[in-house]
Design a protein around this motif. Structure first.
Motif, short mmCIF file in Angstrom:
data_model
loop_
_atom_site.label_atom_id
_atom_site.label_comp_id
_atom_site.label_asym_id
_atom_site.label_seq_id
_atom_site.Cartn_x
_atom_site.Cartn_y
_atom_site.Cartn_z
N TYR A 174 0.61 -0.79 0.42
CA TYR A 174 0.67 -0.19 -0.12
C TYR A 174 1.10 1.38 -0.06
CZ TYR A 174 -4.45 -2.38 0.38
OH TYR A 174 -5.30 -3.13 -0.35
N GLY A 175 2.35 1.19 0.52
CA GLY A 175 2.55 2.36 0.56
C GLY A 175 3.73 2.40 1.82
N ALA A 176 4.88 2.03 2.54
CA ALA A 176 5.75 1.70 3.23
C ALA A 176 5.64 3.56 4.08
CB ALA A 176 6.90 1.46 2.88
N ASP A 177 5.92 4.47 3.41
CA ASP A 177 5.92 5.87 4.12
C ASP A 177 4.74 6.17 4.42
OD1 ASP A 177 5.00 5.61 1.26
OD2 ASP A 177 4.74 8.01 0.58
N ILE A 178 3.45 4.95 4.12
CA ILE A 178 2.27 5.68 4.85
C ILE A 178 2.01 4.98 6.37
CG2 ILE A 178 0.05 5.36 4.85
CD1 ILE A 178 -0.37 4.51 1.89
N VAL A 183 5.53 3.39 11.62
CA VAL A 183 6.76 2.42 12.18
C VAL A 183 6.58 1.68 10.32
CG1 VAL A 183 5.96 1.80 14.37
CG2 VAL A 183 5.64 0.37 12.17
N GLN A 184 8.34 2.03 10.60
CA GLN A 184 9.08 1.59 9.21
C GLN A 184 8.95 -0.29 9.18
OE1 GLN A 184 11.76 -0.83 8.16
NE2 GLN A 184 13.89 -0.65 10.54
N PRO A 185 8.73 -0.98 8.04
CA PRO A 185 7.99 -2.12 7.63
C PRO A 185 8.89 -3.12 8.37
CG PRO A 185 7.94 -0.90 5.46
CD PRO A 185 8.35 -0.27 6.61
N LYS A 186 9.97 -3.51 8.14
CA LYS A 186 10.49 -4.49 9.56
C LYS A 186 10.28 -4.52 10.84
CE LYS A 186 14.49 -5.32 6.49
NZ LYS A 186 16.01 -5.86 6.11
N VAL A 187 9.38 -3.61 11.32
CA VAL A 187 9.33 -3.16 12.69
C VAL A 187 8.22 -4.57 13.04
CG1 VAL A 187 8.15 -2.29 14.54
CG2 VAL A 187 9.35 -1.34 13.22
N TYR A 188 7.30 -5.11 12.13
CA TYR A 188 6.27 -5.38 11.92
C TYR A 188 6.57 -7.00 12.13
CZ TYR A 188 3.25 -1.15 10.53
OH TYR A 188 2.61 -0.87 10.44
N LEU A 193 -2.60 -5.61 15.76
CA LEU A 193 -3.91 -5.36 15.15
C LEU A 193 -4.09 -3.87 15.75
CD1 LEU A 193 -6.39 -8.28 17.13
CD2 LEU A 193 -5.56 -8.02 13.91
N GLY A 194 -3.34 -3.24 16.71
CA GLY A 194 -3.69 -2.01 16.73
C GLY A 194 -2.97 -1.29 16.07
N LEU A 195 -1.52 -1.94 15.37
CA LEU A 195 -1.47 -0.80 14.22
C LEU A 195 -1.94 -1.01 13.28
CD1 LEU A 195 2.65 -2.04 16.19
CD2 LEU A 195 1.71 0.48 15.61
N ALA A 196 -2.19 -1.85 12.57
CA ALA A 196 -2.61 -2.29 11.37
C ALA A 196 -4.05 -2.25 10.95
CB ALA A 196 -3.22 -4.24 11.22
N THR A 252 9.16 5.47 10.36
CA THR A 252 9.42 5.99 9.34
C THR A 252 9.77 7.23 8.55
OG1 THR A 252 7.57 4.08 8.20
CG2 THR A 252 7.91 6.25 6.94
N ARG A 253 9.46 7.99 9.61
CA ARG A 253 10.10 9.43 9.53
C ARG A 253 11.45 9.25 10.31
NH1 ARG A 253 6.70 9.67 14.72
NH2 ARG A 253 8.65 9.91 16.19
N ASP A 254 12.20 9.01 10.85
CA ASP A 254 12.77 9.05 11.12
C ASP A 254 13.86 8.55 9.77
OD1 ASP A 254 12.80 10.03 13.38
OD2 ASP A 254 12.68 7.92 14.43
N LEU A 255 13.32 8.02 9.21
CA LEU A 255 14.18 6.83 8.38
C LEU A 255 14.50 7.91 7.07
CD1 LEU A 255 13.23 3.27 7.50
CD2 LEU A 255 15.33 4.02 8.81
N LYS A 256 13.64 8.84 6.80
CA LYS A 256 12.92 9.49 5.77
C LYS A 256 14.46 10.77 6.38
CE LYS A 256 8.61 9.21 4.33
NZ LYS A 256 7.52 9.64 4.51
N SER A 257 14.43 11.51 7.56
CA SER A 257 15.21 12.04 8.14
C SER A 257 16.64 12.18 7.61
CB SER A 257 14.57 12.86 9.36
OG SER A 257 15.24 11.78 10.22
N ARG A 258 17.04 10.62 7.76
CA ARG A 258 17.99 10.91 7.62
C ARG A 258 18.55 10.08 5.86
NH1 ARG A 258 19.38 5.74 11.63
NH2 ARG A 258 21.58 6.33 10.47
N ASP A 259 17.96 10.80 5.10
CA ASP A 259 17.48 10.13 3.86
C ASP A 259 18.40 8.99 3.14
OD1 ASP A 259 19.18 13.74 3.65
OD2 ASP A 259 17.40 12.94 2.69
N ILE A 260 17.86 7.83 4.12
CA ILE A 260 17.81 6.40 4.03
C ILE A 260 16.92 5.81 2.73
CG2 ILE A 260 17.34 4.19 5.26
CD1 ILE A 260 18.51 4.84 7.25
#
Length: 328
Positions: A117-121, A124-129, A183-186, A303-311
């Motif tokens: 659907y869109g990882a940036d949405i 938390v970043q996808p691997k957290v799940y 379930l809450g995060l989903a 996810t916001r932290d990944l973006k701020s670090r240009d990863i």
């Protein structure tokens, strides 16, 4: 049963069936039916994991189905002798521990759904799940396993396995807590997807999202998760009274809230397997998933932290038939 007769010495002539480990004579037709169901599910999940190369999901589901098979073998053995210690041991450990592996398999699916659907949405970043909730599942297993072992020791001494039941109960409570957070995060991710609108969803997987097989997989995953949750809540109620409580000696409740729920889970996840649901997009999504840092790295959880670090969090998909690089 006379007070001076140990349960270890009981048989059909000396003790009433209510004094057995189960409190009843397990139904042979019912348990044979579920043995057949889980044997079919076990075979199906092994085949599908090899066919679709969904190794992580396949391992979790195959182990879970294998444990269920052993548990129902134990219950069938108890049909002839409800006082049998081996039958009791096999049942409580097989049926008791299997859902932990089912939960791990379910946890693995959300990462790819988020990417589709869109990882940036996602918050938390996808691997957290994957990593965080599988770790929670391991903790639950580590708590429950000693409970089963302690129950076995107590039973071998002819004592009610009360302490072991309570230890197992704490592990299941932790599992329900982690499942509730998952379930809450989903649900929060689904809300964020709806909030940003379909135009913000990853356009590379539009065809996947619109396919009926992906929608069927999503529905099956929802059914499987609900079945697991119902079973876990039932198990909490059952073990809160110990193995000698009212619910533990109610085979109809066991059949409906344990056996049927887990059978539904095992069958729907085989019928609408993630490898089938994602189809050709599975490989590209796996490659995109591999780009993310492990979530325990500094600044790699949100996810916001990944973006701020240009990863880099995006992968240009050149082909829908990319080789799969991640079996989890």
């Amino acid at each position: 049963m006379s007070d001076n007769i140990s349960i270890l010495d009981c048989n059909w002539d000396l003790c009433p069936i209510s004094a057995s480990w189960f409190g009843y004579r397990p139904s042979l037709p019912m348990n044979a039916t579920f043995l057949a169901i889980f044997t079919i599910a076990f075979t199906a999940h092994i085949f599908l994991s090899v066919h679709y190369k969904t190794h992580g999901f396949g391992i979790c589901m195959s182990i879970a189905c294998g444990l269920e098979v052993s548990g129902y073998i134990g219950r069938i053995l108890a049909y002839n002798n409800p006082w049998s210690l081996p039958a009791f041991f096999i049942q409580i450990n097989g049926v008791g521990l299997a859902p932990t592996f089912f939960a791990a398999g379910i946890y693995l699916c959300l990462t790819r759904i988020v990417i589709a659907y869109g990882a940036d949405i996602s918050r938390v970043q996808p691997k957290v799940y994957t990593y965080f909730f599988v770790l929670c599942d391991i903790i639950s297993l580590v708590i429950q396993a000693p409970g089963g072992a302690l129950s076995s020791v107590s039973a071998s001494q002819g004592k009610p396995p009360t302490l072991g039941a309570y230890i197992g109960l704490s592990g299941i409570c932790f599992q329900v807590l982690s499942l509730s957070i998952w379930l809450g995060l989903a649900a929060e991710f689904a809300w964020r997807c709806r909030k940003v609108g379909t135009k913000a969803w990853d356009p590379r997987y539009e065809q996947l999202r619109d396919s009926w097989r992906f929608k069927a997989f999503m529905a099956a995953l929802g059914i499987a998760t609900a079945a697991l949750y119902v079973r876990s809540v039932y198990r909490i109620a059952e073990l809160s009274e110990g193995y000698t409580g009212h619910l533990a000696k109610d085979e109809i409740a066991f059949c409906i809230l344990e056996a049927v729920m887990i059978a539904i889970l095992a069958l729907v996840t085989a019928a609408y397997h993630p490898g089938y649901g994602f189809g050709e997009a599975y490989g590209p999504i796996s490659e995109q998933k591999a780009l993310y840092l492990p979530p325990w790295k500094k600044g790699a959880f949100f996810t916001r932290d990944l973006k701020s670090r240009d990863i880099p969090v995006e992968l240009s998909v050149q082909s829908k038939t990319c080789a799969r690089t991640d079996g989890i």
